[in-house]
Design a protein around this motif. Structure first.
Motif, PDB file in Angstrom:
ATOM      1  N   GLU A  34       0.814  -1.220   0.000  1.00 36.93           N
ATOM      2  CA  GLU A  34       0.000   0.000   0.000  1.00 36.93           C
ATOM      3  C   GLU A  34       0.843   1.264   0.000  1.00 36.93           C
ATOM      4  OE1 GLU A  34      -3.295   2.341   2.765  1.00 36.93           O
ATOM      5  OE2 GLU A  34      -3.114   0.150   2.928  1.00 36.93           O
ATOM      6  N   ARG A  38       0.238   3.917  -3.061  1.00 37.51           N
ATOM      7  CA  ARG A  38      -0.538   5.106  -2.684  1.00 37.51           C
ATOM      8  C   ARG A  38      -0.306   6.289  -3.623  1.00 37.51           C
ATOM      9  NH1 ARG A  38      -5.042   5.533  -0.018  1.00 37.51           N
ATOM     10  NH2 ARG A  38      -4.257   4.123   1.595  1.00 37.51           N
ATOM     11  N   LEU A  51      -6.921   2.791  -4.697  1.00 45.55           N
ATOM     12  CA  LEU A  51      -5.653   2.073  -4.740  1.00 45.55           C
ATOM     13  C   LEU A  51      -5.706   0.964  -5.778  1.00 45.55           C
ATOM     14  CD1 LEU A  51      -4.714   1.691  -0.965  1.00 45.55           C
ATOM     15  CD2 LEU A  51      -3.477   3.016  -2.691  1.00 45.55           C
TER      16      LEU A  51
END
Length: 495
Positions: A34, A38, A51
């Protein structure tokens, strides 16, 4: 505390895609954590974010071919992305899909001053082409406000323009050839080195297709001679309608300026403290009119434009005395978008295009909408070709302000269509204007768009659910009108 929303893919599916991509590109070119993905969650339309499952950064065309083959084999969707400066959400990721960034394909492969062409990779910055060509007294004409950062691949995807598009045209008028990869993994060249290529003009179809038909790997652009001289008139008006009419009067006089831009009082007051361009902040409207060419040509055209502007009711006229002042005048217009951050937490930039004769009427309509929606709007636009860029100012932290901004923007686009214009001039449709496509185009027309999409991408894996609204979406939209305030917006991930 709410439980985190589970991603629309399993860990096993993500691992399958990651392993397939790592077999094609170096491991560091595949991002899936992540914190790494991002930065790719949105483009310049930051109100909507998502995302991606995976981000891949290929380093050459062969890798792109293999990536697209893998997507087809695994039935995984893919969103091509340039620098992410787009303003319509065209590069917003798909939650269970891949983002393919062309950032590492950033070389100018050949610059030929004799043929006045340059062959560049898609990750080359727009301004870098002109910087490289400057030694030969040449430049690349399309100059969007984001030219310092935006890339030529993204310009091709959105058919970008800029302040000089009136005289020199949009991307489609300045590109000779595009080399691209289809979802079938086939490398195809559209256009050619000559002024006309045999067969159907698929190059024009591809430019502005928003990443839905293929992935760009190489672009041949036209270069134009740098003019011997360029000067800008800055004209003030005490009424926006007079300023709008002045634009039509200049074109009616047979004058095609190198640039013809308009800013209202809200815009000039927003920009002037930021760039100190010398703008008249008491004027209701400012026009920037540029002439370029030989010294004699510029002198004659400046005189003609000054006469038209005076006759149209200009209250003050200033002409740039040298190149530094010319760039200073343009600096405010070029920095209008970042300057919006000085007076508003958020802004929503629209991109409708209208007939020039309707400028005054549409600006008056936007003023009425400000009262209706309780939001301010700063107007900056390519007045010469009727391409409006209203900046709707709002605060996403305040309840319902984003929704009112959406309604405001959709009504502006509806008004553009009503007066004979279109919903986009250079920013593309993406996700931002997809509902407005239902207003402008009939079901039969939209089906033709889908037929083109199917011809290139029958599996609908390349940037799906962008630009062309489905029958279901338009059925929900129905015959509702923004003017009655009852439009239902799609359920998009919002910031």
């Amino acid at each position: 505390m709410n439980a985190p929303i589970a991603p629309p893919f399993t860990a096993a599916r993500q691992l399958q895609v990651v392993e397939a991509l790592r077999a094609i590109v170096p491991p560091q070119c595949v991002l899936f954590n992540e914190e790494d993905t991002r930065p790719y969650e949105c483009d310049g339309l930051s109100a909507y974010r998502q995302l991606p499952m995976v981000v891949v950064l290929p380093e050459n065309e062969a890798q792109i071919v293999d990536i697209l083959n893998a997507c087809r084999r695994l039935d995984v969707k893919l969103v091509p992305r340039g620098a992410g400066t787009g303003l319509s959400g065209g590069a917003m990721p798909i939650a269970d899909g891949i983002v393919l960034s062309t950032a590492r394909l950033n070389r100018i492969l050949k610059l030929d001053p004799y043929s006045r062409t340059a062959i560049v990779q898609p990750g080359v910055r727009n301004l870098a082409i002109s910087e490289a060509a400057a030694a030969h007294q040449l430049s690349y004409a399309p100059d969007p406000s984001s030219q310092i950062a935006c890339t030529i691949g993204g310009n091709v995807a959105e058919n970008s323009g800029g302040v000089h598009c009136l005289k020199y045209g949009l991307t489609v008028h300045n590109v000779l050839r595009v080399r691209m990869v289809t979802i079938e993994g086939e490398v195809v060249e559209l256009g050619g080195a000559s002024l006309d290529a045999p067969g159907l003009d698929l190059l024009a179809v591809f430019i502005g297709s928003e990443g839905m038909l293929g992935v760009v790997t190489e672009v041949t652009v036209k270069l134009v001679p740098k003019p011997q001289q360029a000067r800008v008139i800055m004209a003030s008006f005490d009424d926006v309608v007079k300023g709008g009419n002045a634009v039509a009067n200049i074109i009616a006089a047979g004058i095609i300026p190198a640039g013809l831009e308009m800013m209202d009082k809200t815009s000039s007051r927003m920009v002037e403290p930021f760039v100190k361009a010398g703008y008249d902040i008491d004027a209701e409207a400012l026009l920037l009119c540029e002439s370029d060419g030989t010294a004699d040509e510029v002198e004659e055209e400046i005189a003609r434009m000054t006469e038209v502007l005076t006759g149209s009711g200009a209250t003050a006229i200033a002409v740039s005395r040298d190149e530094a002042e010319r760039l200073k005048f343009w600096s405010g217009r070029k920095n209008a978008f970042p300057a919006a951050g000085r007076i508003s937490p958020d802004y929503y930039c629209m991109d409708g295009t209208i007939p020039r004769r309707q400028l005054a009427a549409v600006l008056t309509g936007i003023t009425r909408m400000e009262t209706k929606y309780g939001l301010r709007c700063a107007n900056v636009f390519h007045a010469g070709d009727g391409n409006l860029h209203p900046l709707i100012l709002f605060d996403a932290n305040q309840p319902d302000e984003l929704h009112r901004a959406e309604l405001f923007g959709a009504e502006i686009l509806e008004l553009c269509v009503e007066v004979g214009g279109t919903i986009t001039g250079e920013h593309g449709v993406g996700i931002e204007k997809i509902n407005s496509m239902c207003v402008q185009f009939s079901p039969d027309e939209r089906e033709v768009f889908f037929a083109v999409k199917r011809a290139f991408d029958a599996a609908f894996l390349l940037n799906p659910d962008k630009a062309i609204p489905s029958l279901h979406r338009c059925a929900e939209y129905g015959k509702m009108h923004v003017s009655r305030g009852n439009i239902k917006f799609p359920d998009l991930p919002r910031f």
